[in-house]
Design a protein around this motif. Structure first.
Motif, mmCIF file in Angstrom:
data_model
loop_
_atom_site.group_PDB
_atom_site.id
_atom_site.type_symbol
_atom_site.label_atom_id
_atom_site.label_comp_id
_atom_site.label_asym_id
_atom_site.label_seq_id
_atom_site.Cartn_x
_atom_site.Cartn_y
_atom_site.Cartn_z
ATOM 1 N N ASP A 148 0.813 -1.199 0.000
ATOM 2 C CA ASP A 148 0.000 0.000 0.000
ATOM 3 C C ASP A 148 0.852 1.257 0.000
ATOM 4 O OD1 ASP A 148 -2.634 -1.376 2.115
ATOM 5 O OD2 ASP A 148 -2.276 -1.497 -0.042
ATOM 6 N N ALA A 149 1.983 1.207 0.714
ATOM 7 C CA ALA A 149 2.865 2.362 0.733
ATOM 8 C C ALA A 149 3.475 2.593 -0.638
ATOM 9 C CB ALA A 149 3.967 2.166 1.770
ATOM 10 N N LEU A 150 3.728 1.522 -1.371
ATOM 11 C CA LEU A 150 4.322 1.655 -2.696
ATOM 12 C C LEU A 150 3.323 2.189 -3.714
ATOM 13 C CD1 LEU A 150 6.287 -1.702 -2.896
ATOM 14 C CD2 LEU A 150 7.253 0.559 -2.534
ATOM 15 N N ASP A 151 2.044 1.907 -3.499
ATOM 16 C CA ASP A 151 1.038 2.282 -4.482
ATOM 17 C C ASP A 151 1.052 3.766 -4.793
ATOM 18 O OD1 ASP A 151 0.067 -0.203 -5.021
ATOM 19 O OD2 ASP A 151 -1.575 -0.094 -3.586
ATOM 20 N N GLU A 152 1.288 4.604 -3.793
ATOM 21 C CA GLU A 152 1.183 6.038 -3.997
ATOM 22 C C GLU A 152 2.512 6.671 -4.378
ATOM 23 O OE1 GLU A 152 -1.625 7.418 -4.241
ATOM 24 O OE2 GLU A 152 -2.665 5.602 -3.631
ATOM 25 N N SER A 153 3.598 5.919 -4.363
ATOM 26 C CA SER A 153 4.893 6.475 -4.717
ATOM 27 C C SER A 153 5.072 6.416 -6.226
ATOM 28 C CB SER A 153 6.011 5.714 -4.003
ATOM 29 O OG SER A 153 6.032 4.371 -4.428
ATOM 30 N N GLY A 167 -1.158 -3.367 -30.886
ATOM 31 C CA GLY A 167 -2.130 -2.795 -31.813
ATOM 32 C C GLY A 167 -3.133 -1.887 -31.142
ATOM 33 N N LEU A 168 -2.724 -1.239 -30.048
ATOM 34 C CA LEU A 168 -3.622 -0.369 -29.296
ATOM 35 C C LEU A 168 -3.309 1.095 -29.569
ATOM 36 C CD1 LEU A 168 -3.484 -2.136 -25.805
ATOM 37 C CD2 LEU A 168 -5.365 -2.236 -27.446
ATOM 38 N N THR A 169 -4.342 1.917 -29.616
ATOM 39 C CA THR A 169 -4.136 3.350 -29.678
ATOM 40 C C THR A 169 -3.929 3.878 -28.265
ATOM 41 O OG1 THR A 169 -6.475 3.907 -29.411
ATOM 42 C CG2 THR A 169 -5.692 3.479 -31.666
ATOM 43 N N LEU A 170 -3.455 5.097 -28.168
ATOM 44 C CA LEU A 170 -3.292 5.739 -26.860
ATOM 45 C C LEU A 170 -4.613 5.775 -26.110
ATOM 46 C CD1 LEU A 170 -0.917 8.825 -27.024
ATOM 47 C CD2 LEU A 170 -1.345 7.419 -25.028
ATOM 48 N N VAL A 171 -5.676 6.125 -26.815
ATOM 49 C CA VAL A 171 -6.996 6.226 -26.186
ATOM 50 C C VAL A 171 -7.457 4.859 -25.684
ATOM 51 C CG1 VAL A 171 -9.430 6.754 -26.603
ATOM 52 C CG2 VAL A 171 -7.655 8.265 -27.517
ATOM 53 N N GLU A 172 -7.221 3.821 -26.474
ATOM 54 C CA GLU A 172 -7.642 2.469 -26.073
ATOM 55 C C GLU A 172 -6.884 1.992 -24.839
ATOM 56 O OE1 GLU A 172 -8.984 0.619 -30.422
ATOM 57 O OE2 GLU A 172 -6.876 0.546 -29.783
ATOM 58 N N LEU A 173 -5.570 2.218 -24.808
ATOM 59 C CA LEU A 173 -4.793 1.797 -23.643
ATOM 60 C C LEU A 173 -5.178 2.598 -22.413
ATOM 61 C CD1 LEU A 173 -2.620 0.190 -22.235
ATOM 62 C CD2 LEU A 173 -0.917 1.811 -23.102
ATOM 63 N N ALA A 174 -5.359 3.899 -22.578
ATOM 64 C CA ALA A 174 -5.742 4.730 -21.441
ATOM 65 C C ALA A 174 -7.073 4.267 -20.865
ATOM 66 C CB ALA A 174 -5.824 6.193 -21.870
ATOM 67 N N SER A 175 -8.018 3.943 -21.733
ATOM 68 C CA SER A 175 -9.322 3.471 -21.274
ATOM 69 C C SER A 175 -9.194 2.146 -20.531
ATOM 70 C CB SER A 175 -10.263 3.312 -22.471
ATOM 71 O OG SER A 175 -11.512 2.778 -22.070
ATOM 72 N N ALA A 176 -8.396 1.228 -21.065
ATOM 73 C CA ALA A 176 -8.217 -0.077 -20.432
ATOM 74 C C ALA A 176 -7.532 0.050 -19.082
ATOM 75 C CB ALA A 176 -7.414 -0.994 -21.345
ATOM 76 N N ALA A 177 -6.648 1.042 -18.947
ATOM 77 C CA ALA A 177 -5.908 1.236 -17.703
ATOM 78 C C ALA A 177 -6.621 2.160 -16.729
ATOM 79 C CB ALA A 177 -4.518 1.794 -18.009
ATOM 80 N N LEU A 194 1.121 2.604 -12.826
ATOM 81 C CA LEU A 194 1.970 1.732 -13.625
ATOM 82 C C LEU A 194 1.441 0.305 -13.609
ATOM 83 C CD1 LEU A 194 4.566 1.686 -15.344
ATOM 84 C CD2 LEU A 194 5.775 0.947 -13.275
ATOM 85 N N ALA A 195 0.941 -0.143 -12.457
ATOM 86 C CA ALA A 195 0.361 -1.484 -12.375
ATOM 87 C C ALA A 195 -0.843 -1.603 -13.304
ATOM 88 C CB ALA A 195 -0.044 -1.797 -10.938
ATOM 89 N N SER A 196 -1.661 -0.558 -13.387
ATOM 90 C CA SER A 196 -2.829 -0.575 -14.270
ATOM 91 C C SER A 196 -2.411 -0.620 -15.734
ATOM 92 C CB SER A 196 -3.702 0.667 -14.012
ATOM 93 O OG SER A 196 -4.208 0.661 -12.690
ATOM 94 N N ILE A 197 -1.369 0.145 -16.080
ATOM 95 C CA ILE A 197 -0.868 0.131 -17.456
ATOM 96 C C ILE A 197 -0.301 -1.238 -17.803
ATOM 97 C CG2 ILE A 197 0.879 1.093 -19.009
ATOM 98 C CD1 ILE A 197 0.609 3.735 -17.370
ATOM 99 N N ALA A 198 0.491 -1.795 -16.878
ATOM 100 C CA ALA A 198 1.094 -3.109 -17.112
ATOM 101 C C ALA A 198 0.020 -4.169 -17.310
ATOM 102 C CB ALA A 198 2.005 -3.483 -15.934
ATOM 103 N N HIS A 199 -1.021 -4.137 -16.488
ATOM 104 C CA HIS A 199 -2.093 -5.128 -16.621
ATOM 105 C C HIS A 199 -2.780 -4.998 -17.969
ATOM 106 C CE1 HIS A 199 -6.194 -6.757 -16.042
ATOM 107 N NE2 HIS A 199 -5.542 -7.699 -15.408
ATOM 108 N N ALA A 200 -3.057 -3.767 -18.389
ATOM 109 C CA ALA A 200 -3.730 -3.549 -19.669
ATOM 110 C C ALA A 200 -2.878 -4.034 -20.848
ATOM 111 C CB ALA A 200 -4.070 -2.069 -19.834
ATOM 112 N N LEU A 201 -1.557 -4.021 -20.673
ATOM 113 C CA LEU A 201 -0.647 -4.458 -21.734
ATOM 114 C C LEU A 201 -0.265 -5.932 -21.604
ATOM 115 C CD1 LEU A 201 1.745 -1.372 -21.914
ATOM 116 C CD2 LEU A 201 0.123 -2.100 -23.677
ATOM 117 N N GLY A 202 -0.729 -6.600 -20.552
ATOM 118 C CA GLY A 202 -0.384 -7.997 -20.352
ATOM 119 C C GLY A 202 1.071 -8.196 -19.983
ATOM 120 N N THR A 203 1.618 -7.286 -19.169
ATOM 121 C CA THR A 203 3.009 -7.389 -18.755
ATOM 122 C C THR A 203 3.103 -7.040 -17.276
ATOM 123 O OG1 THR A 203 5.282 -6.749 -19.348
ATOM 124 C CG2 THR A 203 3.623 -5.010 -19.403
#
Length: 212
Positions: free
Chosen positions: A19-24, A43-53, A75-84
């Motif tokens: 939890d402490a790391l989440d906000e850093s 094959g994602l656009t910026l808008v598509e990735l932003a929406s997924a994250a 970053l965790a949300s972006i990584a999940h949306a990208l499958g990484t």
């Protein structure tokens, strides 16, 4: 091989610190270029990735350009949306080595977060065909499912783990291994508070220009 030090330095750190790391903010090299490369490979656009994250596309654009640094939660949300994973986005690849052999001394792996666990990314050369990652975690609740275009292999070294693959759950004990192909939804959790110690071997994504 580069060795990035994070503000946590011990893979044994308890997951209650998450939890402490989440906000850093993310530490180490900025992840923008890695996010852009993988987004385009998916094959994602910026808008598509932003929406997924769950982020605004202007903010994500700033992140990709290196003008904004995402929190660890973003970053965790972006990584999940990208499958990484977070560690894969934050670890800059080394230049391809002229030698086909790399020796990684103990303690020289890049360290970071992999989903809900702590990880060491053992090979970072840009021409590597796969990524071996040591993962430790104590999270006993399932997180979100991951699915990606790459094949993946997991071997449990210590502890007990329950892994869900395409909706089916399997209990793993030390010595067990699992292989799963592209687009198989997966997630795992620790069975007890002692947690697990595993090695994950991931196929590297195919990026622009035919590289990995």
């Amino acid at each position: 091989m580069r060795h990035y030090r994070w503000h946590w330095t011990d893979l044994e750190v308890k997951m209650t610190d998450a939890d402490a790391l989440d906000e850093s903010s993310a530490q180490g090299p900025l992840p923008g270029a890695a996010i852009r490369r993988l987004r385009r490979a998916r094959g994602l656009t910026l808008v598509e990735l932003a929406s997924a994250a769950g982020l605004s596309h202007p903010f994500l654009s700033q992140v990709e350009r290196g003008r904004a640094t995402p929190s660890m939660r973003s970053l965790a949300s972006i990584a999940h949306a990208l499958g990484t994973s977070q560690i894969e986005l934050l670890t800059a690849p080394d230049a391809a080595d002229a030698s086909p052999v790399s020796v990684i001394p103990a303690g020289h792996a890049a360290r970071g977060i992999y989903g809900d666990g702590r990880a060491s990314l053992l090979v970072t050369r840009s021409d590597a065909r796969f990524s071996p990652i040591i993962v430790r975690g104590t999270q006993q609740d399932y997180g979100e499912r991951f699915a990606h275009d790459e094949h993946e292999f997991l071997h449990l070294i210590a502890g007990h783990m329950e892994i869900e693959l395409d909706g089916d759950c399997q209990l793993l004990v030390p010595g067990d291994s699992v292989y799963y192909g592209a687009r198989v939804p997966h997630r795992w959790r620790a069975v007890d508070p002692e947690g697990y110690h595993a090695i994950v071997v991931k196929e590297r994504p195919r990026l622009e220009g035919g590289g990995v």
